[in-house]
Scaffold this active site. Sequence first.
Site, PDB file in Angstrom:
ATOM      1  N   GLU A   1      -5.602  -7.970  -0.304  1.00 60.79           N
ATOM      2  CA  GLU A   1      -6.332  -7.400   0.380  1.00 60.79           C
ATOM      3  C   GLU A   1      -7.541  -7.304   0.131  1.00 60.79           C
ATOM      4  O   GLU A   1      -8.292  -6.813  -0.689  1.00 60.79           O
ATOM      5  CB  GLU A   1      -5.297  -6.790   1.225  1.00 60.79           C
ATOM      6  CG  GLU A   1      -4.300  -6.657   2.276  1.00 60.79           C
ATOM      7  CD  GLU A   1      -3.880  -5.830   2.900  1.00 60.79           C
ATOM      8  OE1 GLU A   1      -4.762  -4.541   3.476  1.00 60.79           O
ATOM      9  OE2 GLU A   1      -3.256  -5.638   2.828  1.00 60.79           O
TER      10      GLU A   1
ATOM     11  N   GLU B   1       0.391  -1.269   0.094  1.00 62.33           N
ATOM     12  CA  GLU B   1      -0.066  -0.074   0.116  1.00 62.33           C
ATOM     13  C   GLU B   1       0.778   1.396   0.463  1.00 62.33           C
ATOM     14  O   GLU B   1       0.957   2.134   1.486  1.00 62.33           O
ATOM     15  CB  GLU B   1      -1.230   0.052   0.626  1.00 62.33           C
ATOM     16  CG  GLU B   1      -1.883  -0.968   0.975  1.00 62.33           C
ATOM     17  CD  GLU B   1      -3.431  -1.198   1.902  1.00 62.33           C
ATOM     18  OE1 GLU B   1      -3.094  -0.618   3.675  1.00 62.33           O
ATOM     19  OE2 GLU B   1      -4.151  -1.564   1.913  1.00 62.33           O
TER      20      GLU B   1
END
Length: 359
Positions: A299, A178
Site C-alpha cells: 500500500e 497491518e
Amino acid sequence: MKKMLLFLFVGFMLVSLSCTKKSTDTQNDDQKTEWPFEPPSDEPLDAFEMNAKIGRGLNLGNALEATKEGDWGMVIKDEYLKIIADAGFNSIRLPVTWSTRTAKTSPYTIDAKFFERVDHIVQTALGLGLTVILNNHHFDELNENPTANRQWLLKIWEQVAEHYKDYPDNLFFEILNEPHGAFNSNAPLWNEMAAEALRIIRKDNPWRMVVIGPIRWNSIHTLSTLELPQDDRGIIVTFHYYDPFQFTHQGASWVGEHSNQWLGTTWGGSPDERKEVSDAFDAAVQWAQEHNRPLFLGEFGAYEKADMNSRYRWTEFVARTAEKRNISWTYWEFGAGFGVYDRDKGEWRPLLLKALIPS
Ligand code: BGC
C-alpha cells in the site's frame, strides 16, 4: 435364435458404450472450459520470480472490507478488472474482511455465498492475466486481543487455504493486513501467530506465495522486528508506505479531527523530501538482502484532500523508488478516496495513472 439374441445384445452393448464414452468426453470438455486455469505447482517456486509477477498493481479497497459490499460506496464491477488489466497493471490486491463473514464461534464457518462472490472476482481477475493477492483485512478483534482470537484467525486460514488450494500459482495469500493494536508492543506474538497460520496454509498449499508484513501497520520502519520461518522460502515480505503521513493523510476522517490541521500540506519533491523516501527504501532493501526475501510495497497513496500536483509527484517518486529496487507494488487504491480511477466519470485520473504507469 439364441445366436441372434446374443448378436443383438452385443450390438446394444457396443452402442451404449460408445454413447457413455461420448457423454464422458463432453463432460470433460465442459469441465475444461469451466476451469481454464493451470493447477498449482507441485514443486517449489522462486519467491523473487513470483514477486515480479505482482509488478505494478492496484488495491481494490473499500469494497469487500465493508460488512456489505457497497456500504462504503464501492462495488467491484467485472469491467473494472478489465479496465485495470487494459491500462497495463499486472496485479490486484483484494482486501477482504473475512471476520465479519464467519460464524462468531468455532469452527468459524465462512459464509458460502460470500465465498462465491470472492471466487467470482478472483477468477475474473486471474482470467485477465492479473496476479491476485487475497488479503485478510480489518480483523479488529484479533488486533485488540490476539490470544483470545487466535483460533478464529487459524480457522479462517484453514478454510480459505482449503477453498483455494487448486487455484493457479498467481493467486497469493496475505495473512493479515497491518497488524497493530496489541501486536504493536509484542512483535514475537505476531511472528509466532503468522508462522502458525502459515503452517495451516502449507497443509494444502505447499508452494503458494504467502505475503507477511511487520507490526505497526506494516510500517517500513518495523521490518527489523519481523522473524519468519527460515526454511519456508515461499514468503514475500510486505510493507506499507504513507510518509510523510501529514501529507498523505491530510483531512482523512478515520485518522481523527487533527488531520484537518494538515490540510494544505504539499509535497514538492525537494532533495530532502526525496532522500527521506529513498533512505527508508534503502534500509528496507538492506534488511531484505540480509534475510534473502523479496519485498512488496502493498500500500502507498495520498488521499484526495491533498493537491493533485503533489499527489502526482509523490506517487510517481515512490513508485519509481520501489521499482528501481525490484520492489513490486500495489497502489492504495483503485476507485475510492485515494482513487486513481474516477468511477463517477468512468475515467482514469490522468496524472495519477501517469505517475503509476508512465508511458
Ligand atoms: C486501510 C484503509 C485506509 C488505508 C489508508 C488501509 O490499510 O484498510 O482503511 O484507507 O489503509 O489509510
